[in-house]
Design a protein around this motif. Structure first.
Motif, PDB file in Angstrom:
ATOM      1  N   LEU A 158       0.877  -1.215   0.060  1.00 24.68           N
ATOM      2  CA  LEU A 158       0.133   0.055  -0.257  1.00 24.68           C
ATOM      3  C   LEU A 158       0.779   1.178  -0.046  1.00 24.68           C
ATOM      4  N   ALA A 159       1.858   1.285   0.687  1.00 28.73           N
ATOM      5  CA  ALA A 159       2.864   2.201   0.945  1.00 28.73           C
ATOM      6  C   ALA A 159       3.672   2.409  -0.812  1.00 28.73           C
ATOM      7  N   PHE A 160       3.866   1.433  -1.079  1.00 31.95           N
ATOM      8  CA  PHE A 160       4.655   1.584  -2.601  1.00 31.95           C
ATOM      9  C   PHE A 160       3.561   2.064  -3.539  1.00 31.95           C
ATOM     10  N   LEU A 161       2.225   1.700  -3.484  1.00 29.84           N
ATOM     11  CA  LEU A 161       1.327   2.336  -4.225  1.00 29.84           C
ATOM     12  C   LEU A 161       1.030   3.615  -4.005  1.00 29.84           C
ATOM     13  N   ALA A 162       0.918   4.005  -2.741  1.00 32.29           N
ATOM     14  CA  ALA A 162       0.540   5.489  -2.294  1.00 32.29           C
ATOM     15  C   ALA A 162       1.766   6.309  -2.738  1.00 32.29           C
ATOM     16  N   LYS A 173       3.225   6.479  -5.669  1.00 27.06           N
ATOM     17  CA  LYS A 173       3.314   6.845  -6.780  1.00 27.06           C
ATOM     18  C   LYS A 173       1.824   7.637  -7.023  1.00 27.06           C
ATOM     19  N   MET A 174       1.218   8.159  -5.966  1.00 27.34           N
ATOM     20  CA  MET A 174      -0.059   8.582  -6.175  1.00 27.34           C
ATOM     21  C   MET A 174      -0.085  10.024  -5.139  1.00 27.34           C
ATOM     22  N   ASP A 175      -0.809  10.933  -5.734  1.00 32.13           N
ATOM     23  CA  ASP A 175      -1.020  12.161  -5.033  1.00 32.13           C
ATOM     24  C   ASP A 175      -2.236  12.316  -4.129  1.00 32.13           C
ATOM     25  N   LYS A 176      -2.024  12.221  -2.951  1.00 28.78           N
ATOM     26  CA  LYS A 176      -2.975  12.118  -1.891  1.00 28.78           C
ATOM     27  C   LYS A 176      -4.105  12.966  -2.037  1.00 28.78           C
ATOM     28  N   TRP A 177      -3.808  14.097  -2.606  1.00 31.98           N
ATOM     29  CA  TRP A 177      -4.845  15.254  -2.848  1.00 31.98           C
ATOM     30  C   TRP A 177      -5.213  15.237  -4.388  1.00 31.98           C
ATOM     31  N   SER A 178      -4.943  14.204  -5.113  1.00 34.38           N
ATOM     32  CA  SER A 178      -5.506  14.269  -6.375  1.00 34.38           C
ATOM     33  C   SER A 178      -7.048  14.560  -6.351  1.00 34.38           C
ATOM     34  N   LEU A 179      -7.674  14.741  -7.583  1.00 33.70           N
ATOM     35  CA  LEU A 179      -8.881  15.190  -7.754  1.00 33.70           C
ATOM     36  C   LEU A 179      -9.917  13.700  -7.278  1.00 33.70           C
ATOM     37  N   LYS A 180      -9.698  12.750  -7.631  1.00 34.70           N
ATOM     38  CA  LYS A 180     -10.071  11.368  -7.309  1.00 34.70           C
ATOM     39  C   LYS A 180      -9.779  11.176  -5.805  1.00 34.70           C
ATOM     40  N   ASN A 181      -8.807  11.295  -5.189  1.00 39.55           N
ATOM     41  CA  ASN A 181      -8.692  11.128  -3.783  1.00 39.55           C
ATOM     42  C   ASN A 181      -9.051  12.024  -2.773  1.00 39.55           C
ATOM     43  N   GLU A 182      -9.308  13.462  -3.211  1.00 37.75           N
ATOM     44  CA  GLU A 182      -9.935  14.367  -2.391  1.00 37.75           C
ATOM     45  C   GLU A 182     -11.572  13.948  -2.636  1.00 37.75           C
ATOM     46  N   ASP A 183     -12.044  13.557  -3.562  1.00 34.46           N
ATOM     47  CA  ASP A 183     -13.308  13.287  -3.521  1.00 34.46           C
ATOM     48  C   ASP A 183     -13.695  12.192  -2.573  1.00 34.46           C
ATOM     49  N   LYS A 184     -12.663  11.260  -2.590  1.00 33.23           N
ATOM     50  CA  LYS A 184     -13.045  10.076  -1.756  1.00 33.23           C
ATOM     51  C   LYS A 184     -12.940  10.707  -0.212  1.00 33.23           C
ATOM     52  N   TRP A 185     -11.957  11.501   0.011  1.00 27.99           N
ATOM     53  CA  TRP A 185     -11.710  12.144   1.342  1.00 27.99           C
ATOM     54  C   TRP A 185     -13.122  12.952   1.715  1.00 27.99           C
TER      55      TRP A 185
END
Length: 514
Positions: free
Chosen positions: A334-338, A340-352
């Motif tokens: 999960l840390a490896f995949l994270a 490579k991702m932006d925690k505040w990307s549009l998709k993740n912010e919508d989830k948050w």
């Protein structure tokens, strides 16, 4: 002999018919199981049930070892249902029903059921299902499956990078004699007579000798006993006799020759394979297993893989990630995949944004769980928190990064930074430090000020589920006297769906049950 007992020699009673009306395949096993034809030799082919589930994120990760599960005498791959569910989150998983077991084909040839031939069957299935040459494998065996796993490990050589043995047989002289005595009886017992023994053995249904022999008599629930009775009823007598008669436990040298980390798990109430086997086999193992601590599970019997699934899953997960390959850790992946991702990307912010901001107060505690705040957010800012939750006196921020809000803008709430690593269960030292922060800093400071206002502490990571829930559960267990089950339920009731990642839950059971 009663009429009812005589009748049981020929037909199943109402309870047994009801249990057998459902084969018992969990959804995940149903989804990924097939019956395939395997050419074991030029003159022998077998139809075997195979379970193989791909890693859901495997294409985004480095190459990982495969987990290969091997059941015991009279068993079937269904018995690994909890291990399969656990492993399928961080590895590709392979399991089979051995010949004549579960849904695999029975053939009468006695040679098929000899250990060396069963190992040949396992090797054939492995090569057919995992065609990549050199793909690393971790073997997990239960009971007789430990015997087959040890022999297969030696045949695979460097391709096998680790072995887990659960309730291994044949270590102590007493255990070996038990096997030999059974084989002497089988040498002159026809199958029809053995079926009568089985009928007598299962008299009493869920509380028969056949079920109680496999589970811990003090702790096994009726639900668990139903599973065990179903598996007992599904055993093919002819296959069982042939397999048991041919059984040969590994020699001391065969155990010593295992050139990979080996981890043994026993069960305190095991009536089938004595937990004393663990220490004997451990003394025979080679140098790569000398420093590995082996474990005896309390309040569990031979069926410990279904009696204490969270503990077993947690122990094996720790072993494979620490002693075999750190990449076989859901937290690492999960840390490896994270990364490579932006925690505040549009998709993740919508989830948050869809996540509940602040939980209700955990019953019997002074805690709330929450997600992180954002400084200029109309709904999730520090100012909004103070306005909406006047009872909150303190916030503990357990995220590793600097928060996306300015803690100095709190007017009333006291902010405490306690950085921890995401995706991984907090260490014992971190839990101790967290409890110290709550007791000796936050509560002590309020007491020193003689503040009569009730104290309420909100804890958050990014989303406020896994690490947050873990710390709060640890505090409830260690300081407030909660059981593991009650602590998990209290957090889930306040912040649904509770702790999401199974490896966090498993780690709680490992720490507080052993």
């Amino acid at each position: 002999m009663t009429l009812q007992l005589l009748k049981s020699f020929f037909v199943y009673d109402e309870l047994e018919q009801s249990i057998l009306s459902d084969y018992g395949d969990p959804p995940l096993i149903l989804k990924h199981s097939t019956i395939r034809n395997f050419a074991i030799s030029p003159t022998l082919s077998l139809k075997l049930r195979v379970f193989q589930s791909p890693h859901p994120k495997g294409h985004k990760l480095p190459s990982l070892p495969l987990i290969f599960l091997i059941h015991g005498l009279g068993g079937q791959l269904n018995q690994f249902q909890y291990l399969i569910d656990n492993f399928s989150h961080f590895s590709e998983v392979l399991a089979i029903d051995l010949p004549g077991h579960g849904r695999s084909e029975f053939k009468s040839d006695w040679r098929i059921y000899e250990p060396d031939h069963l190992v040949k069957v396992l090797e054939t299935v492995l090569l057919a299902c995992v065609p990549e040459s050199g793909r690393e494998v971790v073997l997990v065996g239960h009971s007789m499956g430990c015997i087959l796993a040890s022999k297969l490990a030696n045949r695979l050589g460097i391709r096998c990078v680790g072995l887990v043995g659960i309730c291994p047989p044949g270590g102590t002289p007493e255990d070996k004699k038990k096997v030999q005595d059974l084989q002497r009886i089988l040498s002159y017992t026809p199958a029809v007579i053995f079926n009568m023994f089985r009928a007598v053995d299962r008299a009493g249904g869920l509380y028969s000798k056949s079920v109680s022999r496999m589970v811990s008599p003090a702790t096994a629930s009726d639900e668990l006993r139903v599973k065990q009775l179903r598996w007992n009823l599904q055993v093919n007598t002819h296959a069982w006799i042939r397999t048991a008669y041919s059984l040969r436990t590994p020699t001391r040298q065969e155990w010593h020759d295992l050139d990979m980390p080996v981890y043994m798990i026993g069960a305190e109430d095991d009536q089938v394979t004595s937990p004393a086997n663990i220490e004997v086999i451990r003394s025979w193992l080679g140098p790569k297993s000398l420093d590995i601590e082996h474990t005896i599970i309390h309040d569990a019997g031979h069926a410990c893989i279904i009696e204490k699934p969270e503990v077993i899953c947690g122990l094996i997960s720790d072993f494979v990630s620490k002693s075999i390959d750190v990449k076989l850790s859901l937290g690492w992946q999960l840390a490896f995949l994270a990364s490579k991702m932006d925690k505040w990307s549009l998709k993740n912010e919508d989830k948050w944004r869809r996540v509940q901001s602040v939980s209700t107060r955990l019953e019997g505690t002074f805690f709330r769980g929450m997600k992180t705040l954002r400084q200029d957010d109309e709904i999730h800012s520090p100012a909004r928190l103070e306005e909406a939750y006047p009872d909150i006196t303190d916030v503990i921020d357990i995220s590793r990064e600097a928060p996306p809000y300015d803690p100095t803008t709190f007017q009333r709430i006291r902010y405490h930074k306690f950085p921890t690593v995401s995706k991984l269960p907090p260490t014992r030292e971190e839990v101790k430090a967290f409890i110290n922060l709550v007791d000796n800093e936050i509560l002590a400071a309020h007491k020193q000020e003689d503040n009569e206002k009730e104290i309420v502490i909100a804890v958050h990571c990014h989303y406020g589920f896994n690490r947050t829930g873990f710390f709060l559960c640890c505090y409830m267990i260690e300081r407030l006297g909660f059981s593991i089950k009650r602590a998990l339920q209290a957090f889930q009731d306040a912040r649904n769906p509770g702790i999401k990642h199974s490896h966090f839950i498993d780690e709680l059971h490992v720490r507080y049950e052993l």
